[in-house]
Motif scaffolding. Structure first.
Motif, PDB file in Angstrom:
ATOM      1  N   ARG A 110       0.800  -1.221   0.000  1.00 50.72           N
ATOM      2  CA  ARG A 110       0.000   0.000   0.000  1.00 50.72           C
ATOM      3  C   ARG A 110       0.832   1.270   0.000  1.00 50.72           C
ATOM      4  NH1 ARG A 110      -3.766  -2.838   4.452  1.00 50.72           N
ATOM      5  NH2 ARG A 110      -1.676  -3.565   4.968  1.00 50.72           N
ATOM      6  N   LYS A 121      -7.478  -4.644  -1.021  1.00 52.58           N
ATOM      7  CA  LYS A 121      -6.557  -3.878  -0.183  1.00 52.58           C
ATOM      8  C   LYS A 121      -7.293  -2.808   0.622  1.00 52.58           C
ATOM      9  CE  LYS A 121      -2.622  -5.766  -0.574  1.00 52.58           C
ATOM     10  NZ  LYS A 121      -1.941  -6.304   0.632  1.00 52.58           N
ATOM     11  N   ILE A 122      -8.292  -2.188   0.001  1.00 50.24           N
ATOM     12  CA  ILE A 122      -9.099  -1.194   0.720  1.00 50.24           C
ATOM     13  C   ILE A 122      -9.856  -1.858   1.868  1.00 50.24           C
ATOM     14  CG2 ILE A 122     -11.033   0.411   0.528  1.00 50.24           C
ATOM     15  CD1 ILE A 122     -10.161   0.932  -2.361  1.00 50.24           C
ATOM     16  N   GLN A 163      -9.057  -4.681   3.312  1.00 52.44           N
ATOM     17  CA  GLN A 163      -8.073  -5.140   4.287  1.00 52.44           C
ATOM     18  C   GLN A 163      -7.632  -3.994   5.192  1.00 52.44           C
ATOM     19  OE1 GLN A 163      -4.507  -6.761   2.537  1.00 52.44           O
ATOM     20  NE2 GLN A 163      -3.475  -6.995   4.491  1.00 52.44           N
ATOM     21  N   THR A 164      -7.445  -2.822   4.607  1.00 50.91           N
ATOM     22  CA  THR A 164      -7.039  -1.661   5.397  1.00 50.91           C
ATOM     23  C   THR A 164      -8.100  -1.306   6.433  1.00 50.91           C
ATOM     24  OG1 THR A 164      -5.756  -0.790   3.542  1.00 50.91           O
ATOM     25  CG2 THR A 164      -6.373   0.768   5.272  1.00 50.91           C
ATOM     26  N   ASP A 165      -9.366  -1.256   6.008  1.00 53.92           N
ATOM     27  CA  ASP A 165     -10.452  -0.953   6.946  1.00 53.92           C
ATOM     28  C   ASP A 165     -10.507  -1.984   8.065  1.00 53.92           C
ATOM     29  OD1 ASP A 165     -11.177   1.265   5.505  1.00 53.92           O
ATOM     30  OD2 ASP A 165     -12.706   0.227   4.326  1.00 53.92           O
ATOM     31  N   GLU A 189      -8.061  -3.983   9.204  1.00 51.60           N
ATOM     32  CA  GLU A 189      -6.896  -3.941  10.081  1.00 51.60           C
ATOM     33  C   GLU A 189      -6.938  -2.744  11.025  1.00 51.60           C
ATOM     34  OE1 GLU A 189      -3.472  -4.161   7.582  1.00 51.60           O
ATOM     35  OE2 GLU A 189      -3.758  -6.292   7.121  1.00 51.60           O
ATOM     36  N   ILE A 190      -7.446  -1.622  10.540  1.00 52.65           N
ATOM     37  CA  ILE A 190      -7.600  -0.453  11.416  1.00 52.65           C
ATOM     38  C   ILE A 190      -8.602  -0.740  12.520  1.00 52.65           C
ATOM     39  CG2 ILE A 190      -8.421   1.933  11.527  1.00 52.65           C
ATOM     40  CD1 ILE A 190      -7.226   2.353   8.742  1.00 52.65           C
ATOM     41  N   LEU A 218      -0.929  -3.686   9.051  1.00 54.92           N
ATOM     42  CA  LEU A 218      -1.006  -2.316   9.540  1.00 54.92           C
ATOM     43  C   LEU A 218      -0.903  -2.259  11.062  1.00 54.92           C
ATOM     44  CD1 LEU A 218      -3.730  -0.378   7.498  1.00 54.92           C
ATOM     45  CD2 LEU A 218      -1.292   0.057   7.610  1.00 54.92           C
TER      46      LEU A 218
END
Length: 295
Positions: free
Chosen positions: A137, A185-186, A188-190, A192-193, A205
């Motif tokens: 990312r 990836k989007i 996954q980012t949400d 992981e946050i 992350l």
């Protein structure tokens, strides 16, 4: 130089420099690279006897073609993320991004022809799509930004037509790869946050957030520097009181995934200021040179 002096002082009683050996090697490589760049930029008139830029362009172009071809070969044969010849796609993404940006720079300063402009747009588009397939990312976000800044400093104005062509090509490529590479990836980012906010840092992350949290705490407690072993013990103490960041212990001796915090947590304020100054000078030196030439 700061890394070398730091190692020699803090590890002066260690014959092999223990874990400080990595920092010592990094310092040596930086000095060697700086000396090489200084020679090329200050004494390039000695290279006038042959067209070294042409050879550099040919070499980087060949490396780009081979790396891109190998990456697409890996994807074609079922790899989830392009890793090239490394064992981590993240490392491959940073190396490939640097290679692509150097090639783009050489194309910018070379003879301006239609073929070079078309090649330039192709390299920008292909390199960005390949980096998307690497799934890192930070590289995805930084790649186009760095290219844009480089071109802005080079031209000092925006050419609308080539910009629109590149945007259309990138838009088409992103649209084609969105479902398979970008959307996951989007999501996954949400995810992981959200996990980190709930006290679970067992993710890509999450581990970075933990490293940054621990590194910042170590710097605030020891602003004048640390050994690698000392940093490890201090991180362990922080984790005892804040177990939600325990994944940091898995990577604390390797790197904090942030160059500013890495330098600050080991070389202290001096290391932090050195990295900031290096980044600042690297960013404005070319711009300042152009201003002096104009004036």
């Amino acid at each position: 130089m700061v890394k070398i002096i730091w190692t020699l002082i803090l590890y002066r009683h260690e014959h092999t420099y223990a874990l400080g050996f990595i920092q010592l090697n990094s310092g040596k490589k930086l000095i060697f690279g700086g000396a090489l760049i200084f020679y090329i930029t200050q004494f390039s008139h000695y290279l006038a006897s042959f067209n070294y830029r042409k050879y550099l362009l040919s070499g980087f172009a060949l490396a780009f073609v081979l790396a891109t071809g190998y990456g697409l070969y890996q994807i074609h044969h079922g790899m989830d993320r392009i890793a090239l010849s490394t064992n981590r796609a993240t490392i491959a993404a940073y190396i490939y991004s640097a290679l692509s940006i150097l090639l783009i720079y050489l194309l910018l300063i070379f003879k301006k022809t239609v073929n070079h402009h078309m090649t330039l747009m192709a390299v920008i588009t292909i390199s960005f799509l390949v980096i998307i397939m690497m799934g890192t990312r930070a590289a995805i976000l930084a790649h186009l930004l760095m290219i844009s800044l480089m071109m802005l400093f080079h031209f000092r104005k925006i050419y609308l037509k080539p910009l629109l062509i590149v945007m259309v090509l990138l838009g088409f490529g992103v649209g084609m790869s969105y479902g398979k590479y970008i959307k996951p990836k989007i999501e996954q980012t949400d995810s992981e946050i959200a996990l980190y906010q709930n006290g679970n840092d067992q993710s890509s992350l999450g581990s970075r957030f933990s490293l940054w949290y621990v590194g910042l705490n170590i710097f605030s407690q020891h602003p004048f520097g640390n050994t690698v072993e000392g940093r490890h013990m201090q991180a362990a103490e922080i984790i005892v009181h804040d177990p939600g960041n325990r994944t940091a212990m898995e990577y604390i001796d390797t790197h904090l995934h942030n160059e500013l915090l890495e330098a600050a947590s080991l070389q202290g304020i001096v290391g932090l200021l050195t990295v900031v100054l290096f980044m600042f000078i690297s960013s404005v030196s070319r711009w300042w040179e152009r201003i002096r030439q104009c004036c």
